[in-house]
Design an enzyme around this catalytic site. Structure first.
Site, short mmCIF file in Angstrom:
data_model
loop_
_atom_site.label_atom_id
_atom_site.label_comp_id
_atom_site.label_asym_id
_atom_site.label_seq_id
_atom_site.Cartn_x
_atom_site.Cartn_y
_atom_site.Cartn_z
N HIS A 17 -5.54 -10.21 -15.78
CA HIS A 17 -4.37 -10.51 -14.94
C HIS A 17 -3.49 -11.58 -15.62
O HIS A 17 -2.27 -11.45 -15.66
CB HIS A 17 -4.81 -11.03 -13.56
CG HIS A 17 -5.61 -10.05 -12.75
ND1 HIS A 17 -6.80 -10.37 -12.12
CD2 HIS A 17 -5.38 -8.74 -12.46
CE1 HIS A 17 -7.26 -9.30 -11.48
NE2 HIS A 17 -6.42 -8.30 -11.67
N LYS A 41 -11.16 -3.61 1.27
CA LYS A 41 -12.17 -4.36 0.51
C LYS A 41 -12.64 -5.58 1.28
O LYS A 41 -11.88 -6.14 2.06
CB LYS A 41 -11.55 -4.82 -0.83
CG LYS A 41 -11.15 -3.67 -1.72
CD LYS A 41 -10.55 -4.18 -3.02
CE LYS A 41 -10.08 -3.02 -3.91
NZ LYS A 41 -9.35 -3.47 -5.10
N ARG A 90 -5.34 -0.36 -17.65
CA ARG A 90 -6.36 -0.70 -18.64
C ARG A 90 -6.84 0.55 -19.36
O ARG A 90 -6.97 0.60 -20.56
CB ARG A 90 -7.56 -1.39 -17.98
CG ARG A 90 -7.25 -2.76 -17.46
CD ARG A 90 -8.28 -3.20 -16.48
NE ARG A 90 -8.38 -2.23 -15.39
CZ ARG A 90 -9.12 -2.39 -14.32
NH1 ARG A 90 -9.85 -3.46 -14.19
NH2 ARG A 90 -9.13 -1.47 -13.38
O1 PNS Z 1 -5.63 -5.15 -7.09
P1 PNS Z 1 -5.54 -3.92 -6.26
O2 PNS Z 1 -6.60 -3.96 -5.17
O3 PNS Z 1 -5.60 -2.65 -7.06
O4 PNS Z 1 -4.09 -3.96 -5.54
C1 PNS Z 1 -3.69 -2.93 -4.67
C2 PNS Z 1 -2.42 -3.36 -3.92
C3 PNS Z 1 -2.67 -4.65 -3.17
C4 PNS Z 1 -1.28 -3.55 -4.90
C5 PNS Z 1 -2.06 -2.21 -2.92
O5 PNS Z 1 -3.16 -1.94 -2.10
C6 PNS Z 1 -0.85 -2.57 -2.06
O6 PNS Z 1 0.27 -2.46 -2.50
N1 PNS Z 1 -1.11 -3.01 -0.80
C7 PNS Z 1 -0.04 -3.39 0.12
C8 PNS Z 1 0.09 -2.36 1.25
C9 PNS Z 1 0.93 -1.16 0.82
O7 PNS Z 1 2.11 -1.27 0.52
N2 PNS Z 1 0.27 0.01 0.75
C10 PNS Z 1 0.90 1.25 0.33
C11 PNS Z 1 0.81 1.40 -1.18
S1 PNS Z 1 1.49 2.93 -1.72
#
Ligand code: PNS
Length: 163
Positions: A17, A41, A90
Site C-alpha cells: 500500500h 470482513k 498485484r
Molecule cells: O482493500 P479492499 O478490501 O479490497 O477494499 C475494497 C473497497 C473498500 C475499496 C470496496 O469494498 C469499496 O469500495 N467499498 C465501499 C462501498 C462501495 O462503494 N461498494 C460498491 C463497490 S462497486
C-alpha cells in the site's frame, strides 16, 4: 489541483500500500487514502486504528491525507474532491474483482475513473491477510509492513492472547 482517492480496508496497511501511495504522489498533487468499513470482513483493527497507523506510516510524505468513509466509494470521491480512484494490481488474479468494481463504480457515476498501479516486485506478493496469518502463527512481518504497523499488530495479538 489533481487528487486521487485510494480506497481500501487497509487491515493492516502494508508496504505494498505504501508503495502505491509513493507512486501516486508522483502523478497527483494530493493522495487521499480512504479507509473503508468493509462489512464482509471482521477487521483486526478498528477504522480509527487503521487510519492512525496509515498516518504514522505516511508521516514523512507531504500531500497525503488519510480519511475514513462509510458509504459508497462513488460518494466518497465527491466528498473528498478527488478526480479518480486508485487501486493496486498485484497479480492477474486481482484483475477480475478490480475490473468488476471499476466498471460498477463508473456505472454508478460516469465520471468515476479508476487508475491501476502495480507495486514493485518485492511488494507484489504482500497482502494484509497474509501478513495477519503470518503474525498470528508467530512469523516475522517486519519486511512486509511499515514499523508502526508491525508494532501494532504484535501488540494487538498479544492483547488478544491475554484477554
Ligand atoms: O482493500 P479492499 O478490501 O479490497 O477494499 C475494497 C473497497 C473498500 C475499496 C470496496 O469494498 C469499496 O469500495 N467499498 C465501499 C462501498 C462501495 O462503494 N461498494 C460498491 C463497490 S462497486
Amino acid at each position: 489541483m489533481k487528487s486521487v482517492l485510494y480506497p481500501g480496508s487497509f487491515d493492516p496497511f502494508t508496504n505494498g500500500h505504501l508503495d502505491l501511495v509513493i507512486r501516486a504522489r508522483q502523478l497527483f498533487d494530493r493522495v487521499v487514502v480512504a479507509v473503508a468499513v468493509n462489512s464482509d470482513k471482521r477487521p483486526l483493527f478498528t477504522l480509527e486504528e487503521r487510519k492512525q497507523l496509515i498516518e504514522k506510516s505516511c508521516s514523512l510524505l507531504s500531500n497525503v491525507e488519510v480519511v475514513t468513509f462509510t458509504g459508497l466509494l462513488v460518494e466518497a470521491i465527491d466528498d473528498f474532491h478527488a478526480q479518480a480512484v486508485l487501486r493496486g494490481l498485484r497479480a492477474f488474479s486481482d484483475f477480475e474483482y478490480e475490473l468488476q468494481m471499476a466498471l460498477m463504480n463508473r456505472n454508478l457515476k460516469p465520471r468515476c475513473e479508476t487508475i491501476f498501479m502495480m507495486p514493485t516486485l518485492k511488494n507484489s506478493f504482500v497482502s494484509s491477510s497474509r501478513v495477519k496469518e503470518i503474525a498470528m502463527l508467530g512469523g516475522s512481518i517486519e519486511n512486509y509492513v511499515p514499523k508502526p504497523v508491525a508494532d501494532a499488530v504484535r501488540a494487538k495479538l498479544a492483547a488478544g492472547k491475554k484477554g
